[in-house]
Design an enzyme around this catalytic site. Sequence first.
Site, PDB file in Angstrom:
ATOM      1  N   CYS A 232      -3.793  -1.074  -2.297  1.00 18.47           N
ATOM      2  CA  CYS A 232      -4.006   0.353  -2.553  1.00 18.47           C
ATOM      3  C   CYS A 232      -4.922   0.479  -3.766  1.00 18.47           C
ATOM      4  O   CYS A 232      -4.577   0.000  -4.859  1.00 18.47           O
ATOM      5  CB  CYS A 232      -2.659   1.029  -2.829  1.00 18.47           C
ATOM      6  SG  CYS A 232      -2.758   2.762  -3.306  1.00 18.47           S
ATOM      7  N   ASN A 233      -6.080   1.085  -3.584  1.00 22.08           N
ATOM      8  CA  ASN A 233      -7.011   1.257  -4.699  1.00 22.08           C
ATOM      9  C   ASN A 233      -6.406   2.110  -5.804  1.00 22.08           C
ATOM     10  O   ASN A 233      -6.620   1.839  -6.997  1.00 22.08           O
ATOM     11  CB  ASN A 233      -8.304   1.891  -4.202  1.00 22.08           C
ATOM     12  CG  ASN A 233      -9.183   0.930  -3.449  1.00 22.08           C
ATOM     13  OD1 ASN A 233     -10.058   0.282  -4.013  1.00 22.08           O
ATOM     14  ND2 ASN A 233      -8.961   0.824  -2.140  1.00 22.08           N
TER      15      ASN A 233
ATOM     16  N   GLY B 224      -2.607   9.179  -4.249  1.00 19.67           N
ATOM     17  CA  GLY B 224      -3.852   9.597  -4.881  1.00 19.67           C
ATOM     18  C   GLY B 224      -3.809  10.913  -5.606  1.00 19.67           C
ATOM     19  O   GLY B 224      -4.681  11.197  -6.438  1.00 19.67           O
TER      20      GLY B 224
ATOM     21  N   CYS C 203     -11.094   3.121  -0.991  1.00 19.37           N
ATOM     22  CA  CYS C 203      -9.736   3.385  -0.503  1.00 19.37           C
ATOM     23  C   CYS C 203      -9.587   2.618   0.794  1.00 19.37           C
ATOM     24  O   CYS C 203     -10.504   2.615   1.627  1.00 19.37           O
ATOM     25  CB  CYS C 203      -9.508   4.878  -0.287  1.00 19.37           C
ATOM     26  SG  CYS C 203      -7.896   5.277   0.454  1.00 19.37           S
ATOM     27  N   THR C 204      -8.453   1.968   0.977  1.00 19.99           N
ATOM     28  CA  THR C 204      -8.287   1.118   2.158  1.00 19.99           C
ATOM     29  C   THR C 204      -8.182   1.908   3.453  1.00 19.99           C
ATOM     30  O   THR C 204      -8.266   1.326   4.536  1.00 19.99           O
ATOM     31  CB  THR C 204      -7.049   0.214   2.000  1.00 19.99           C
ATOM     32  OG1 THR C 204      -5.921   1.008   1.588  1.00 19.99           O
ATOM     33  CG2 THR C 204      -7.314  -0.872   0.972  1.00 19.99           C
ATOM     34  N   HIS C 205      -8.014   3.224   3.368  1.00 23.76           N
ATOM     35  CA  HIS C 205      -8.058   4.048   4.572  1.00 23.76           C
ATOM     36  C   HIS C 205      -9.491   4.241   5.075  1.00 23.76           C
ATOM     37  O   HIS C 205      -9.722   4.479   6.262  1.00 23.76           O
ATOM     38  CB  HIS C 205      -7.463   5.435   4.312  1.00 23.76           C
ATOM     39  CG  HIS C 205      -5.988   5.452   4.098  1.00 23.76           C
ATOM     40  ND1 HIS C 205      -5.403   5.096   2.909  1.00 23.76           N
ATOM     41  CD2 HIS C 205      -4.967   5.802   4.924  1.00 23.76           C
ATOM     42  CE1 HIS C 205      -4.093   5.222   3.009  1.00 23.76           C
ATOM     43  NE2 HIS C 205      -3.799   5.657   4.221  1.00 23.76           N
TER      44      HIS C 205
ATOM     45  N   GLU D 169      -4.067   8.664   8.386  1.00 24.93           N
ATOM     46  CA  GLU D 169      -2.643   8.506   8.688  1.00 24.93           C
ATOM     47  C   GLU D 169      -2.270   9.205   9.993  1.00 24.93           C
ATOM     48  O   GLU D 169      -1.301   8.830  10.654  1.00 24.93           O
ATOM     49  CB  GLU D 169      -1.803   9.044   7.526  1.00 24.93           C
ATOM     50  CG  GLU D 169      -1.965   8.282   6.223  1.00 24.93           C
ATOM     51  CD  GLU D 169      -1.155   7.000   6.176  1.00 24.93           C
ATOM     52  OE1 GLU D 169      -0.097   6.929   6.815  1.00 24.93           O
ATOM     53  OE2 GLU D 169      -1.589   6.048   5.483  1.00 24.93           O
TER      54      GLU D 169
ATOM     55  N   ASP E 191       0.856  -1.188   0.000  1.00 24.08           N
ATOM     56  CA  ASP E 191       0.000   0.000   0.000  1.00 24.08           C
ATOM     57  C   ASP E 191       0.891   1.236   0.000  1.00 24.08           C
ATOM     58  O   ASP E 191       2.069   1.171   0.385  1.00 24.08           O
ATOM     59  CB  ASP E 191      -0.919   0.015   1.219  1.00 24.08           C
ATOM     60  CG  ASP E 191      -1.908   1.190   1.174  1.00 24.08           C
ATOM     61  OD1 ASP E 191      -2.696   1.249   0.216  1.00 24.08           O
ATOM     62  OD2 ASP E 191      -1.872   2.037   2.075  1.00 24.08           O
ATOM     63  N   SER E 192       0.320   2.345  -0.421  1.00 27.73           N
ATOM     64  CA  SER E 192       1.084   3.593  -0.428  1.00 27.73           C
ATOM     65  C   SER E 192       1.359   4.103   0.980  1.00 27.73           C
ATOM     66  O   SER E 192       2.255   4.924   1.179  1.00 27.73           O
ATOM     67  CB  SER E 192       0.320   4.668  -1.212  1.00 27.73           C
ATOM     68  OG  SER E 192      -0.957   4.872  -0.637  1.00 27.73           O
TER      69      SER E 192
END
Length: 276
Positions: free
Chosen positions: A76-77, A46, A192-194, A156, A13-14
């Site tokens: 990461c999408n 993104g 988005c995985t967040h 984050e 992932d980013s």
Amino acid sequence: MNPSASLPIGIFDSGMGGLTVLKAISGRLPGENLLYLGDTARLPYGTKSRDTIIRYTLKAAGRLVDEGVKMLVVACNTATSAALPELREHFAPLPVLGVVRPGAEAAVAASRNKRIVVIATEATIAGGAYQQAIASLCPEARVQGRACTLFVPLAEEGWMDGPIVEGIANRYLGDLFSPERPDRPDTLVLGCTHFPLFREALRHVVGDDVRIVDSAETAAVAVENRLRELDLLRGEDAPGSHRFMTTDNVLRFIRTGSLFLGHPLKSAEVSLVDLS
């Protein structure tokens, strides 16, 4: 058992949002060894150009492959929507899974009125990956995409609830899910995985009747199915190991990553890597 089954699943992932995918995979497949790389030094992806995203993603994926993995999961999408074909071509025959297709399939299955909203990063929405995937599965679906850029830095930082978060969620989505709308969507895709971390705040905005699709959970199901097809499941004789790599600030990764996972990370589990 296939000798390669004991190798870890590589998850990229980013930043730290992909830890929601790792958590989902671990919950579904507790016997699997997992190796995670978060490119926190170059977050966010993104807002980057497609060429830059592809370049960063290939470099990060290459590091995981060099460590020895049996599968690569692009958690990461943004990276999935921009770089999945390049990853599959570059690392063939290694199986490479993204999070967009499983999320699209779950959205189509969940929606009753075929009105679906996808929230994601600017690059994911602009690239149209979810819109195209849903249209290929259900041509009559009406899909609206909305970039929710502020959610990534909030996650984050570990800001996942409270009046500020709810206010931002309402600013992004309040108009789309207004009870007065005759064409009100019935499904929201967290592209988005967040974003699963904001489920409670989002629920307050969209209402209890809207189905929320979590791409992390759907990706975990896809991982299990693909490993079974390839005879690469490790099994559950013993709990799998988890290792983490980050490209910047190990202490911050440990602190915020513990919030994502719901349990404390140990410093011995996290290492700093250089992708330059």
